[in-house]
Each structure stands twice: as structure tokens, then as C-alpha cells.
Design a protein around this motif. Structure first.
Motif, PDB file in Angstrom:
ATOM      1  N   ARG A 254       0.836  -1.197   0.000  1.00 44.77           N
ATOM      2  CA  ARG A 254       0.000   0.000   0.000  1.00 44.77           C
ATOM      3  C   ARG A 254       0.879   1.259   0.000  1.00 44.77           C
ATOM      4  NH1 ARG A 254      -0.970   4.348   0.272  1.00 44.77           N
ATOM      5  NH2 ARG A 254      -2.637   5.566   1.211  1.00 44.77           N
ATOM      6  N   PRO A 256       4.177   3.402  -0.922  1.00 45.34           N
ATOM      7  CA  PRO A 256       5.195   3.418  -1.977  1.00 45.34           C
ATOM      8  C   PRO A 256       6.606   3.191  -1.424  1.00 45.34           C
ATOM      9  CG  PRO A 256       3.717   5.293  -2.187  1.00 45.34           C
ATOM     10  CD  PRO A 256       3.402   4.643  -0.881  1.00 45.34           C
ATOM     11  N   LEU A 257       7.451   2.658  -2.262  1.00 49.08           N
ATOM     12  CA  LEU A 257       8.851   2.434  -1.923  1.00 49.08           C
ATOM     13  C   LEU A 257       9.477   3.760  -1.487  1.00 49.08           C
ATOM     14  CD1 LEU A 257      11.169   0.431  -1.966  1.00 49.08           C
ATOM     15  CD2 LEU A 257      11.373   0.808  -4.419  1.00 49.08           C
ATOM     16  N   CYS A 259       8.622   5.834   0.900  1.00 46.67           N
ATOM     17  CA  CYS A 259       7.723   6.958   1.163  1.00 46.67           C
ATOM     18  C   CYS A 259       7.995   7.518   2.555  1.00 46.67           C
ATOM     19  CB  CYS A 259       6.252   6.582   0.988  1.00 46.67           C
ATOM     20  SG  CYS A 259       5.498   5.674   2.333  1.00 46.67           S
ATOM     21  N   GLU A 291      12.799   3.686  -7.057  1.00 44.09           N
ATOM     22  CA  GLU A 291      11.599   4.207  -6.402  1.00 44.09           C
ATOM     23  C   GLU A 291      10.645   4.846  -7.400  1.00 44.09           C
ATOM     24  OE1 GLU A 291      13.466   6.711  -3.556  1.00 44.09           O
ATOM     25  OE2 GLU A 291      13.614   8.415  -4.902  1.00 44.09           O
ATOM     26  N   THR A 292      11.083   5.025  -8.636  1.00 41.79           N
ATOM     27  CA  THR A 292      10.206   5.581  -9.666  1.00 41.79           C
ATOM     28  C   THR A 292       9.375   4.492 -10.344  1.00 41.79           C
ATOM     29  OG1 THR A 292      12.052   5.399 -11.185  1.00 41.79           O
ATOM     30  CG2 THR A 292      11.684   7.543 -10.209  1.00 41.79           C
ATOM     31  N   ILE A 293       9.424   3.267  -9.817  1.00 38.35           N
ATOM     32  CA  ILE A 293       8.683   2.150 -10.403  1.00 38.35           C
ATOM     33  C   ILE A 293       7.184   2.456 -10.469  1.00 38.35           C
ATOM     34  CG2 ILE A 293       8.368   0.970  -8.160  1.00 38.35           C
ATOM     35  CD1 ILE A 293       8.844  -1.684  -9.664  1.00 38.35           C
ATOM     36  N   ASP A 294       6.530   1.944 -11.513  1.00 37.02           N
ATOM     37  CA  ASP A 294       5.087   2.134 -11.699  1.00 37.02           C
ATOM     38  C   ASP A 294       4.351   1.601 -10.482  1.00 37.02           C
ATOM     39  OD1 ASP A 294       2.560   2.431 -12.959  1.00 37.02           O
ATOM     40  OD2 ASP A 294       2.640   0.325 -13.568  1.00 37.02           O
ATOM     41  N   HIS A 295       3.630   2.473  -9.779  1.00 35.08           N
ATOM     42  CA  HIS A 295       2.949   2.052  -8.553  1.00 35.08           C
ATOM     43  C   HIS A 295       1.724   2.913  -8.293  1.00 35.08           C
ATOM     44  CE1 HIS A 295       2.987   1.433  -3.927  1.00 35.08           C
ATOM     45  NE2 HIS A 295       2.074   0.701  -4.530  1.00 35.08           N
ATOM     46  N   ASN A 296       0.561   2.303  -8.425  1.00 32.77           N
ATOM     47  CA  ASN A 296      -0.693   2.979  -8.111  1.00 32.77           C
ATOM     48  C   ASN A 296      -1.143   2.514  -6.729  1.00 32.77           C
ATOM     49  OD1 ASN A 296      -3.534   3.506  -7.929  1.00 32.77           O
ATOM     50  ND2 ASN A 296      -3.468   3.986 -10.105  1.00 32.77           N
ATOM     51  N   THR A 297      -1.412   3.460  -5.831  1.00 34.70           N
ATOM     52  CA  THR A 297      -1.661   3.089  -4.436  1.00 34.70           C
ATOM     53  C   THR A 297      -3.128   2.815  -4.121  1.00 34.70           C
ATOM     54  OG1 THR A 297      -1.869   5.388  -3.794  1.00 34.70           O
ATOM     55  CG2 THR A 297       0.314   4.410  -3.617  1.00 34.70           C
ATOM     56  N   ASN A 298      -4.008   2.741  -5.126  1.00 33.69           N
ATOM     57  CA  ASN A 298      -5.403   2.442  -4.799  1.00 33.69           C
ATOM     58  C   ASN A 298      -5.558   0.968  -4.435  1.00 33.69           C
ATOM     59  OD1 ASN A 298      -5.474   1.028  -7.158  1.00 33.69           O
ATOM     60  ND2 ASN A 298      -6.770   2.469  -8.253  1.00 33.69           N
TER      61      ASN A 298
ATOM     62  N   THR B  55       2.393   6.938  -7.976  1.00 36.57           N
ATOM     63  CA  THR B  55       1.419   7.841  -7.377  1.00 36.57           C
ATOM     64  C   THR B  55       2.127   8.799  -6.423  1.00 36.57           C
ATOM     65  OG1 THR B  55      -0.288   6.138  -7.472  1.00 36.57           O
ATOM     66  CG2 THR B  55      -0.623   7.907  -5.895  1.00 36.57           C
ATOM     67  N   ARG B  85      -7.601  10.946  -6.295  1.00 37.60           N
ATOM     68  CA  ARG B  85      -8.446  10.313  -5.276  1.00 37.60           C
ATOM     69  C   ARG B  85      -8.281  11.077  -3.965  1.00 37.60           C
ATOM     70  NH1 ARG B  85      -5.873   5.735  -3.947  1.00 37.60           N
ATOM     71  NH2 ARG B  85      -4.168   6.061  -5.377  1.00 37.60           N
TER      72      ARG B  85
END
Lengths: 320, 138
Positions: A254, A256-257, A259, A291-298, B55, B85
Motif C-alpha cells: 500500500r 510506496p517504496l 515513502c 523508487e520511480t517504479i510504476d505504482h498505483n496506491t489504490n 502515485t 483520489r
């Protein structure tokens, strides 16, 4: 008048300036090389953990749980947080990283965690820990003062008072779930065993080279405390809570790397290596993920980072 | 003349490594979130890049103000169009004995601003200010 032999002041200054420039160019490079060496050792530690996990699987026919409660006490439901010390995956693989003596001395899985720490000699061993669980790049102290574990009769639920003690810091956390930390129905590599859930090679249906097994957690990043992890033992295991057991040995996707914008970032993966962190995959390979890896936190599994954490999403990814 | 050129060269050499950015191009993003005219505190604001990527998130303060963070030490969000969101939900935490450890926070923001979001903004280089005035009545 004959010109005297020797250097003029200007010549000397020019030489000094040139040497100064060369050193100025070299120094940052030297510091980079030192970090590169530390990262290499960190990566080797993960590789060893990977081999140990495979050897554990050969013996037990399954991978170790992230943490294990004492079964009798789980059934009696008298294992409140702050009182119960739980054994974590880093304790179960001790015999496979040549630490059988530590494993035997602490009586991993035989004694409850907090009872094992109740003895002065065993506590000393748990404080010393195993160096292979510490990343040399980590700024963490030897003893984890921010994630204490119950000893003897235990302390308060968040384990911040005198009933809880500091034991050896670990830099490595298991991958639990692609969203929040979950006790039941986790979709990552390891979780609590008392729900009857476990992972073996057959259950990693995305393929072992596409699934994260273990990653890193930093002590502090950009002034934000992420509190690393503990070796061997964790606090009791309230779900999805930063202060209690589950967040000690495991991390989730959930957050991000690297964060640092949310108090719950200490439940995710992070490292002090510039720009990302090292990850051990189930096949035993170690990769550096940026850390710029594709990551959507929904809440849905819909990005590369989550695909890598989840073992059965049906989206094997190759370019990361 | 020659000496000036030499000094210029020296100055350039000394500044090696001082310029040039690492990582992707980011735009700084800040703003305020209000729900029915009242500032919304403790809400998570997430900007998901439509083209894919990481994100950027932030939590609003007591005045409803937020400032997005991309990664540790990197403020902002990727350039381009983002779907946004905004939610306040935090799950209830139960202990192993079933006691309530943390009652959590209910979702105050309607689904059209989070799970079925229609909010879209385009982030450009430099400073971006986005104020969100949310309406829970309809």
C-alpha cells in the motif's frame, strides 16, 4: 641578472589548484564507491537469505511464516499484544544460515518468544543477533529502540514501557500483501501461519522470478523515522498497525517504496540506497527496484510494484 | 585574455556535478481541500498519473492544505495528466482478542472523488496550485 632556479609563486599556485580540482573530482566518486560496496554486501545478505529460504522449503515443503504465535495460546486466545513475543521468519531460517547454535539456544518455536527472552543468556544472544540480517548501508543502531519486543511477563500493547526490551535490529522484511498488511488472505510471500495459510513454490503461480520474497526497510529516511525491523522475535500481531507485531517482520504494497509522507510508511519497504531498494525474489535472485517504479496506491492490484508483490495476480512482469 | 579563459575553465571544472537533476521531471503541487466549504483535515490526497508511474500522495493538515510528495526528499508529482483520489477512510484495528485498538475513521468523501473519481488535473513544470471544493450533498 641570471634567473634564480626554482618555481615562481604563480606556478606553485597553478599546480596546487590543479591538484585541488582533481581531488574535488575524486572525493565524491570515492564516497559513491563506498556506498556501492555496502550495497553489494547488502545484496549478498539477501542472496544468503534466499538460499536459506530455499533450503527451508526443501525441509519443510513450504516457506516460513512471517510470524508464528504459540498455537496453544492462540486457541485459548490469551496472547494479547505487548505480552506475547512471536517468532518471525528470520528465526525459522537460522539453521540454514549456519546459526543452528543460536536457533537451539533460543529454542525457536519451542518456547514462546517472550519466555525465551526471560533468560539473561538467551536475551544476550537475541541482542547480538546475526550480522547477516543487517544491511551495512542502514543507519539503524545495533538494538532496535523503536520496535521493542515483550520479555518475561510483557508490557503495554504498543510495547513501549519497561516490560518490553530491545533486541537486534534487522534491515530485512518479508513481503506480505500487495495492499495493507493482512493477517488472513494475504496475497504476498509470507504471513501469519495460524490462519492455516502458507506458501510453497506451487502457490507462487506468477512464477518465482516475478514475485518478491523479502525486501528492505530503512531506519530513517530524509529525517523521517521508518524504524527498520527486529530479528527473530516480534510483538503480538494486531493487523495493519505500525506499533504492533505484524509490521515488524513484514511489509506491504500500500505504501510506496521509500515513502516518507505518511505515519504508516513504516509498514512498507524502504532503504537508504540512493533511488530505490534491494529486493530478494522467490527464485533467489536479488534486484534493485527504483523508487520511480510504476505504482498505483489504490486498493486494486494494477501496477508493476503490486504485480511483483502479489504471487497470483496473473500478470508476470519482466521489465522492472 | 588567456588567463580569463583559464579562470573560466577552472570555475567550470569546480562546479562539475553541481547541476543536472537525477530522476524524472516533477512539478510541485499544493492546494487546499474543502468539503462543503469546511477545510477537510487528515484526508489522503493521491495523484495517479494516467500514463502510469508512481502515485504522489499527501495528507491534508488542519486547514485542509496539502503538498504532494513523490518520494523521500522529492516534492511534487510526475508531469502530465493525473486522476485524483481524496479519501478519509482509515480501517478499524482489532487486536488479536477482538478488542478495538483503533476505531478508525469513516469515509466522509463521496465515491465520485475517490473510488469512482472524476477528478482530473494536469501537472506542469514548476508550481501547481489545485484547490478542491468537494460537495457531499448530491
Amino acid at each position: 641578472m641570471a634567473r634564480s632556479k626554482g618555481f615562481t609563486l604563480v606556478e606553485l599556485l597553478v599546480v596546487i589548484a590543479i591538484i585541488g580540482v582533481l581531488i574535488a573530482l575524486l572525493l565524491p566518486a570515492v564516497q559513491q564507491a563506498r556506498e556501492a560496496a555496502r550495497r553489494m554486501q547488502c545484496s549478498n545478505n539477501l542472496k544468503q537469505i534466499g538460499l536459506a529460504l530455499h533450503n527451508y522449503h526443501d525441509v519443510a515443503k513450504r516457506f516460513p511464516p512471517a510470524l508464528q504465535l504459540d498455537r496453544a495460546r492462540v486457541l485459548a486466545s490469551n496472547c494479547p499484544e505487548g505480552k506475547c513475543g512471536t517468532w518471525t521468519w528470520s528465526a525459522f531460517i537460522l539453521p540454514f544460515v549456519e546459526q543452528s547454535n543460536l536457533y537451539d539456544q533460543l529454542q525457536v518455536g519451542k518456547l514462546a518468544g517472550e519466555l525465551s527472552l526471560g533468560d539473561a543468556d538467551r536475551l544476550k544472544s537475541a541482542e547480538a543477533g546475526f550480522d547477516g540480517y543487517r544491511c551495512p548501508s542502514s543507519t539503524a543502531p545495533e538494538l532496535n529502540s523503536e520496535r521493542k519486543v515483550p520479555a518475561g511477563s510483557g508490557g503495554n500493547t504498543d510495547c513501549t514501557d519497561a516490560g518490553c526490551l530491545q533486541i537486534a535490529t534487522s534491515s530485512y522484511v518479508g513481503s506480505n500483501d500487495s495492499y495493507n498488511l493482512e493477517r488472513a488472505n494475504w496475497d504476498g510471500f509470507m504471513g501469519r501461519d495460524s490462519e492455516g495459510q502458507y506458501v510453497n513454490f506451487a502457490r507462487v503461480t506468477d512464477g518465482s522470478s516475478n514475485t518478491i520474497a523479502v525486501g528492505e526497510r530503512a531506519w530513517m529516511l530524509a529525517g523521517f523515522s521508518l524504524r527498520a525491523s527486529t530479528q527473530l522475535i516480534a510483538n503480538g500481531d494486531t493487523e495493519d498497525h505500525s506499533r504492533q507485531g505484524y509490521s515488524y517482520p513484514a511489509a506491504a504494497g500500500r505504501w510506496p517504496l521509500n515513502c516518507t509522507n505518511n505515519a504508516a510508511c513504516d509498514r512498507g519497504f524502504s532503504s537508504t540506497h540512493p533511488g530505490g531498494a534491494l529486493f530478494l525474489f522467490v527464485d533467489g535472485s536479488v534486484h534493485f527496484l527504483a523508487e520511480t517504479i510504476d505504482h498505483n496506491t489504490n486498493s486494486t492490484t494494477n501496477s508493476t510494484y503490486e504485480y511483483l508483490i502479489r504471487r497470483d495476480d496473473g500478470n508476470p512482469v519482466s521489465n522492472f | 585574455m588567456k588567463r580569463n579563459a583559464f579562470l573560466l575553465g577552472l570555475a567550470l571544472l569546480l562546479t562539475t556535478g553541481c547541476f543536472g537533476s537525477s530522476g524524472p521531471q516533477l512539478g510541485k503541487v499544493h492546494g487546499t481541500v474543502t468539503l462543503d466549504g469546511q477545510p477537510l483535515a487528515g484526508a489522503t490526497v493521491a495523484f495517479d498519473p494516467v500514463a502510469g508511474g508512481r502515485t504522489s500522495e499527501a495528507t491534508t493538515d488542519a486547514e485542509g492544505h496539502f503538498q504532494l510528495q513523490f518520494a523521500a526528499g522529492a516534492e511534487g508529482a510526475l508531469l502530465g495528466e493525473h486522476s485524483i483520489r481524496i479519501h478519509t477512510f482509515q480501517a478499524r484495528v482489532l487486536t488479536d482478542n477482538g478488542k478495538v485498538q483503533d476505531p478508525g475513521v469513516p469515509e466522509k468523501v463521496p465515491a465520485k472523488y475517490n473510488d469512482e473519481t472524476e477528478l482530473k488535473r494536469t501537472i506542469e513544470r514548476g508550481e501547481n496550485n489545485f484547490d478542491f471544493d468537494l460537495d457531499s450533498t448530491q
